[in-house]
Design a protein around this motif. Structure first.
Motif, PDB file in Angstrom:
ATOM      1  N   GLY A 162       9.983   4.675   1.982  1.00  0.00           N
ATOM      2  CA  GLY A 162      10.518   4.502   3.326  1.00  0.00           C
ATOM      3  C   GLY A 162       9.596   3.678   4.205  1.00  0.00           C
ATOM      4  O   GLY A 162      10.034   2.753   4.908  1.00  0.00           O
ATOM      5  N   THR A 163       8.311   3.993   4.166  1.00  0.00           N
ATOM      6  CA  THR A 163       7.344   3.220   4.942  1.00  0.00           C
ATOM      7  C   THR A 163       7.224   1.806   4.408  1.00  0.00           C
ATOM      8  O   THR A 163       7.082   0.848   5.182  1.00  0.00           O
ATOM      9  CB  THR A 163       5.968   3.910   4.908  1.00  0.00           C
ATOM     10  N   ALA A 164       7.303   1.656   3.109  1.00  0.00           N
ATOM     11  CA  ALA A 164       7.217   0.325   2.511  1.00  0.00           C
ATOM     12  C   ALA A 164       8.350  -0.566   2.997  1.00  0.00           C
ATOM     13  O   ALA A 164       8.138  -1.726   3.364  1.00  0.00           O
ATOM     14  CB  ALA A 164       7.244   0.432   0.989  1.00  0.00           C
ATOM     15  N   VAL A 165       9.566  -0.019   3.021  1.00  0.00           N
ATOM     16  CA  VAL A 165      10.720  -0.794   3.490  1.00  0.00           C
ATOM     17  C   VAL A 165      10.580  -1.104   4.978  1.00  0.00           C
ATOM     18  O   VAL A 165      10.835  -2.229   5.419  1.00  0.00           O
ATOM     19  CB  VAL A 165      12.027  -0.040   3.199  1.00  0.00           C
ATOM     20  N   ALA A 166      10.176  -0.109   5.763  1.00  0.00           N
ATOM     21  CA  ALA A 166      10.040  -0.314   7.209  1.00  0.00           C
ATOM     22  C   ALA A 166       9.026  -1.404   7.519  1.00  0.00           C
ATOM     23  O   ALA A 166       9.239  -2.235   8.419  1.00  0.00           O
ATOM     24  CB  ALA A 166       9.642   0.995   7.881  1.00  0.00           C
ATOM     25  N   ALA A 167       7.911  -1.418   6.797  1.00  0.00           N
ATOM     26  CA  ALA A 167       6.895  -2.439   7.035  1.00  0.00           C
ATOM     27  C   ALA A 167       7.430  -3.830   6.710  1.00  0.00           C
ATOM     28  O   ALA A 167       7.176  -4.800   7.438  1.00  0.00           O
ATOM     29  CB  ALA A 167       5.652  -2.141   6.199  1.00  0.00           C
ATOM     30  N   LEU A 168       8.199  -3.935   5.640  1.00  0.00           N
ATOM     31  CA  LEU A 168       8.766  -5.232   5.289  1.00  0.00           C
ATOM     32  C   LEU A 168       9.821  -5.682   6.288  1.00  0.00           C
ATOM     33  O   LEU A 168       9.945  -6.878   6.580  1.00  0.00           O
ATOM     34  CB  LEU A 168       9.373  -5.173   3.887  1.00  0.00           C
ATOM     35  N   GLU A 169      10.584  -4.736   6.810  1.00  0.00           N
ATOM     36  CA  GLU A 169      11.572  -5.094   7.825  1.00  0.00           C
ATOM     37  C   GLU A 169      10.883  -5.612   9.083  1.00  0.00           C
ATOM     38  O   GLU A 169      11.379  -6.537   9.736  1.00  0.00           O
ATOM     39  CB  GLU A 169      12.469  -3.900   8.127  1.00  0.00           C
ATOM     40  N   GLN A 170       9.726  -5.026   9.432  1.00  0.00           N
ATOM     41  CA  GLN A 170       8.953  -5.551  10.556  1.00  0.00           C
ATOM     42  C   GLN A 170       8.462  -6.963  10.261  1.00  0.00           C
ATOM     43  O   GLN A 170       8.503  -7.849  11.122  1.00  0.00           O
ATOM     44  CB  GLN A 170       7.757  -4.640  10.843  1.00  0.00           C
ATOM     45  N   ALA A 171       8.002  -7.169   9.027  1.00  0.00           N
ATOM     46  CA  ALA A 171       7.533  -8.501   8.645  1.00  0.00           C
ATOM     47  C   ALA A 171       8.673  -9.513   8.723  1.00  0.00           C
ATOM     48  O   ALA A 171       8.490 -10.636   9.207  1.00  0.00           O
ATOM     49  CB  ALA A 171       6.958  -8.463   7.234  1.00  0.00           C
ATOM     50  N   LEU A 172       9.846  -9.108   8.275  1.00  0.00           N
ATOM     51  CA  LEU A 172      10.993 -10.015   8.288  1.00  0.00           C
ATOM     52  C   LEU A 172      11.379 -10.399   9.711  1.00  0.00           C
ATOM     53  O   LEU A 172      11.741 -11.552   9.981  1.00  0.00           O
ATOM     54  CB  LEU A 172      12.176  -9.361   7.567  1.00  0.00           C
ATOM     55  N   GLU A 173      11.283  -9.459  10.621  1.00  0.00           N
ATOM     56  CA  GLU A 173      11.582  -9.760  12.019  1.00  0.00           C
ATOM     57  C   GLU A 173      10.620 -10.796  12.593  1.00  0.00           C
ATOM     58  O   GLU A 173      10.991 -11.570  13.482  1.00  0.00           O
ATOM     59  CB  GLU A 173      11.514  -8.478  12.864  1.00  0.00           C
ATOM     60  N   LEU A 174       9.404 -10.808  12.081  1.00  0.00           N
ATOM     61  CA  LEU A 174       8.388 -11.733  12.577  1.00  0.00           C
ATOM     62  C   LEU A 174       8.355 -13.049  11.810  1.00  0.00           C
ATOM     63  O   LEU A 174       7.597 -13.955  12.175  1.00  0.00           O
ATOM     64  CB  LEU A 174       7.008 -11.072  12.511  1.00  0.00           C
ATOM     65  N   ALA A 175       9.151 -13.149  10.753  1.00  0.00           N
ATOM     66  CA  ALA A 175       9.129 -14.357   9.924  1.00  0.00           C
ATOM     67  C   ALA A 175       9.537 -15.565  10.754  1.00  0.00           C
ATOM     68  O   ALA A 175      10.633 -15.615  11.312  1.00  0.00           O
ATOM     69  CB  ALA A 175      10.063 -14.197   8.731  1.00  0.00           C
ATOM     70  N   ALA A 176       8.642 -16.541  10.826  1.00  0.00           N
ATOM     71  CA  ALA A 176       8.877 -17.707  11.689  1.00  0.00           C
ATOM     72  C   ALA A 176       9.308 -18.937  10.907  1.00  0.00           C
ATOM     73  O   ALA A 176       9.715 -19.926  11.509  1.00  0.00           O
ATOM     74  CB  ALA A 176       7.604 -18.023  12.478  1.00  0.00           C
ATOM     75  N   THR A 177       9.208 -18.895   9.586  1.00  0.00           N
ATOM     76  CA  THR A 177       9.546 -20.051   8.766  1.00  0.00           C
ATOM     77  C   THR A 177      10.400 -19.605   7.576  1.00  0.00           C
ATOM     78  O   THR A 177      10.403 -18.420   7.218  1.00  0.00           O
ATOM     79  CB  THR A 177       8.273 -20.720   8.230  1.00  0.00           C
ATOM     80  N   ASP A 209       0.830  -1.200   0.000  1.00  0.00           N
ATOM     81  CA  ASP A 209       0.000   0.000   0.000  1.00  0.00           C
ATOM     82  C   ASP A 209       0.869   1.257   0.000  1.00  0.00           C
ATOM     83  O   ASP A 209       0.603   2.209  -0.737  1.00  0.00           O
ATOM     84  CB  ASP A 209      -0.923  -0.016   1.227  1.00  0.00           C
ATOM     85  N   ALA A 210       1.920   1.248   0.808  1.00  0.00           N
ATOM     86  CA  ALA A 210       2.825   2.402   0.851  1.00  0.00           C
ATOM     87  C   ALA A 210       3.576   2.566  -0.474  1.00  0.00           C
ATOM     88  O   ALA A 210       3.764   3.692  -0.963  1.00  0.00           O
ATOM     89  CB  ALA A 210       3.812   2.244   2.001  1.00  0.00           C
ATOM     90  N   GLU A 211       3.981   1.454  -1.068  1.00  0.00           N
ATOM     91  CA  GLU A 211       4.684   1.521  -2.352  1.00  0.00           C
ATOM     92  C   GLU A 211       3.795   2.136  -3.426  1.00  0.00           C
ATOM     93  O   GLU A 211       4.254   2.966  -4.229  1.00  0.00           O
ATOM     94  CB  GLU A 211       5.124   0.123  -2.777  1.00  0.00           C
ATOM     95  N   LEU A 212       2.534   1.724  -3.463  1.00  0.00           N
ATOM     96  CA  LEU A 212       1.613   2.274  -4.449  1.00  0.00           C
ATOM     97  C   LEU A 212       1.485   3.782  -4.329  1.00  0.00           C
ATOM     98  O   LEU A 212       1.295   4.483  -5.323  1.00  0.00           O
ATOM     99  CB  LEU A 212       0.230   1.636  -4.271  1.00  0.00           C
ATOM    100  N   ARG A 213       1.621   4.287  -3.109  1.00  0.00           N
ATOM    101  CA  ARG A 213       1.465   5.725  -2.864  1.00  0.00           C
ATOM    102  C   ARG A 213       2.790   6.480  -2.932  1.00  0.00           C
ATOM    103  O   ARG A 213       2.840   7.685  -2.660  1.00  0.00           O
ATOM    104  CB  ARG A 213       0.797   5.934  -1.501  1.00  0.00           C
ATOM    105  N   GLY A 214       3.870   5.787  -3.264  1.00  0.00           N
ATOM    106  CA  GLY A 214       5.167   6.421  -3.416  1.00  0.00           C
ATOM    107  C   GLY A 214       5.932   6.620  -2.135  1.00  0.00           C
ATOM    108  O   GLY A 214       6.945   7.323  -2.114  1.00  0.00           O
ATOM    109  N   ASP A 215       5.506   5.992  -1.049  1.00  0.00           N
ATOM    110  CA  ASP A 215       6.171   6.128   0.255  1.00  0.00           C
ATOM    111  C   ASP A 215       7.106   4.930   0.447  1.00  0.00           C
ATOM    112  O   ASP A 215       6.806   3.985   1.180  1.00  0.00           O
ATOM    113  CB  ASP A 215       5.121   6.187   1.361  1.00  0.00           C
ATOM    114  N   GLY A 248       0.969   8.300  -6.804  1.00  0.00           N
ATOM    115  CA  GLY A 248       2.172   8.686  -6.066  1.00  0.00           C
ATOM    116  C   GLY A 248       3.357   7.780  -6.304  1.00  0.00           C
ATOM    117  O   GLY A 248       4.509   8.206  -6.238  1.00  0.00           O
ATOM    118  N   GLY A 249       3.088   6.511  -6.547  1.00  0.00           N
ATOM    119  CA  GLY A 249       4.175   5.587  -6.842  1.00  0.00           C
ATOM    120  C   GLY A 249       4.749   5.875  -8.220  1.00  0.00           C
ATOM    121  O   GLY A 249       4.024   6.245  -9.145  1.00  0.00           O
TER     122      GLY A 249
END
Length: 436
Positions: free
Chosen positions: A192-207, A184-190, A380-381
């Motif tokens: 920085g937020t797109a990367v931050a959200a993925l980094e949070q997801a990566l931290e939670l990756a259990a498999t 969603d952030a990538e589509l809007r051209g943000d 925006g993207g």
């Protein structure tokens, strides 16, 4: 080649970790599939095959178990995504319909599964309706909110998608919700937020599958910015976790193509289309082959593409967007316009605007085309291919200054966005008096 269609396929198809893991454990699962598995590892044993086997065994013993029928249908949707075999969609529909027959009321799991199936078949309006029905039963289903997010995104209802996503994040912050937040952030051209959200997801990756899913997106964001080395790093890290993962192989093929490593790119692309012969993958491989002068092999890929489209159509998948883009670039402009108009009648997303604008341009209807090209780039993207299309349309209309600026923006964004079309963008920009 940009990542937008890859992201759309990964998200809209749905990902079902909770249901798969429950079936692997050999017990009846919740009717609500959890969209967080991402790309499934090819390592044995295949968790999806185990999930199907366990569900079928359960249903042999208890054929009236409506929850397990919903579970089985959700796993079939995931199998279709992983294998690119649309025949699984019919099996999914049968299983989910059976669940609803057994439990017509209060069966949010089956409704959610049918919504995920509708998204996978590109019937986004039906998917949104089914998600709404599921949420009327269970407003706390994060999975149903995810299905609704995907459907609204593809329909072009970006505000509505954002609202659904916010609710999903509240209910279940995790890999599935954070990857959607990134998109969603990538589509809007943000970015920085797109990367931050993925980094949070990566931290939670259990498999390993979760990690590969996150790395695919992180690599895609770097790729969209033209950062080949950073993209390569993420794809390599993901491949260590999930060797043979097709979306990661696709990213590695793009990196190799950008670096001029023709043999390596060809090898990786072949692996991708063998594992996942999706129309977008076949088109991308074919265009790469055209770019390196392998016209005969490109024609072979495009011949396979025609067969795959027929197979998808037989199994209820509408793919007019891909048809429009392919016909515009490699076939009949009139057919491109017809397909793009059919797609636009169903949804008014930025992807649909771009396809219709490009088809109209190729048909010589540039005044109409420009309106859609502007709409495609208005959110925006900065998708490099969208910008290239808009720049070419502006050039055709004699808007030289605008065309130079737009084409420069496309190539600044990602000079490697397509091995076939990026050089064309460079040539057009040079012809317009832009940078050498």
């Amino acid at each position: 080649m940009t990542t937008r269609r890859t992201a759309r396929n990964l998200l809209a198809a749905g990902v079902l970790l909770l249901i798969v893991s429950a079936a692997v454990a050999g017990r009846a699962a919740s009717p609500e599939p959890d969209p967080s598995i991402g790309a499934v590892s090819t390592a044995a044993p295949d968790p999806l095959a185990v999930a199907v086997s366990n569900a079928e065994q359960r249903l042999d013993d208890v054929p009236g178990d409506w929850r397990t029928w919903a579970e089985l249908g959700a796993v079939y949707v995931e199998q279709a995504r992983v294998t690119a075999d649309p025949s699984y969609y019919a099996r999914a529909e049968d299983a989910l319909d059976r669940s609803l027959e057994l439990r017509p009321e209060g069966n949010d799991g089956a409704l959610t599964g049918l919504g995920a199936l509708a998204n996978a078949r590109h019937d986004f309006a039906a998917a949104a309706d089914l998600a709404d029905r599921a949420l009327a039963v269970n407003p706390y289903s994060a999975t149903a909110w995810g299905v609704l997010t995907d459907a609204r995104t593809q329909l072009g209802d970006y505000d509505g998608a954002g609202a659904a996503l916010s609710r999903m994040l509240e209910l279940r912050p995790g890999v599935a919700s954070f990857t959607r937040a990134s998109y969603d952030a990538e589509l809007r051209g943000d970015t920085g937020t797109a990367v931050a959200a993925l980094e949070q997801a990566l931290e939670l990756a259990a498999t390993p599958a979760d990690e590969a899913f996150c790395r695919t997106y992180l690599g895609g964001l770097a790729w969209a910015d033209g950062d080949v080395d950073e993209a390569s790093r993420h794809y390599a890290a993901g491949a260590e976790a999930a060797p043979g993962n097709p979306p990661l192989l696709l990213g590695q093929a793009r990196v190799a193509a950008a670096r001029g490593e023709v043999e390596e790119a060809t090898r990786k692309y072949r692996q991708v289309v063998q594992a996942q012969p999706l129309p977008a993958h076949l088109v991308e491989f074919g265009e790469f082959l055209l770019a390196v002068g392998e016209e005969d092999e490109a024609a072979e890929q495009f011949a396979v593409l025609a067969t795959v489209w027929k197979l998808f159509e037989v199994n209820g998948v509408a793919d007019d967007l891909e048809v429009a883009l392919f016909e515009a670039d490699h076939g009949d402009p009139a057919a491109a316009v017809a397909a793009a108009e059919a797609e636009f009648a169903r949804r008014q997303s930025i992807d649909a605007h771009d396809a219709l604008g490009w088809a109209l341009h190729r048909a010589g209807r540039d005044v109409e085309a420009l309106e859609h090209a502007r709409a495609a780039t208005a959110l925006g993207g900065e998708d490099a291919r969208f910008l290239y299309h808009r720049g070419a349309i502006e050039a055709a209309l004699g808007r030289v200054d605008e065309a130079r600026a737009t084409l420069t923006a496309a190539l600044d964004r990602n000079p490697y966005f397509s091995p076939l079309h990026a050089p064309r963008a460079e040539q057009l920009l040079t012809a317009l008096g832009g940078r050498p």
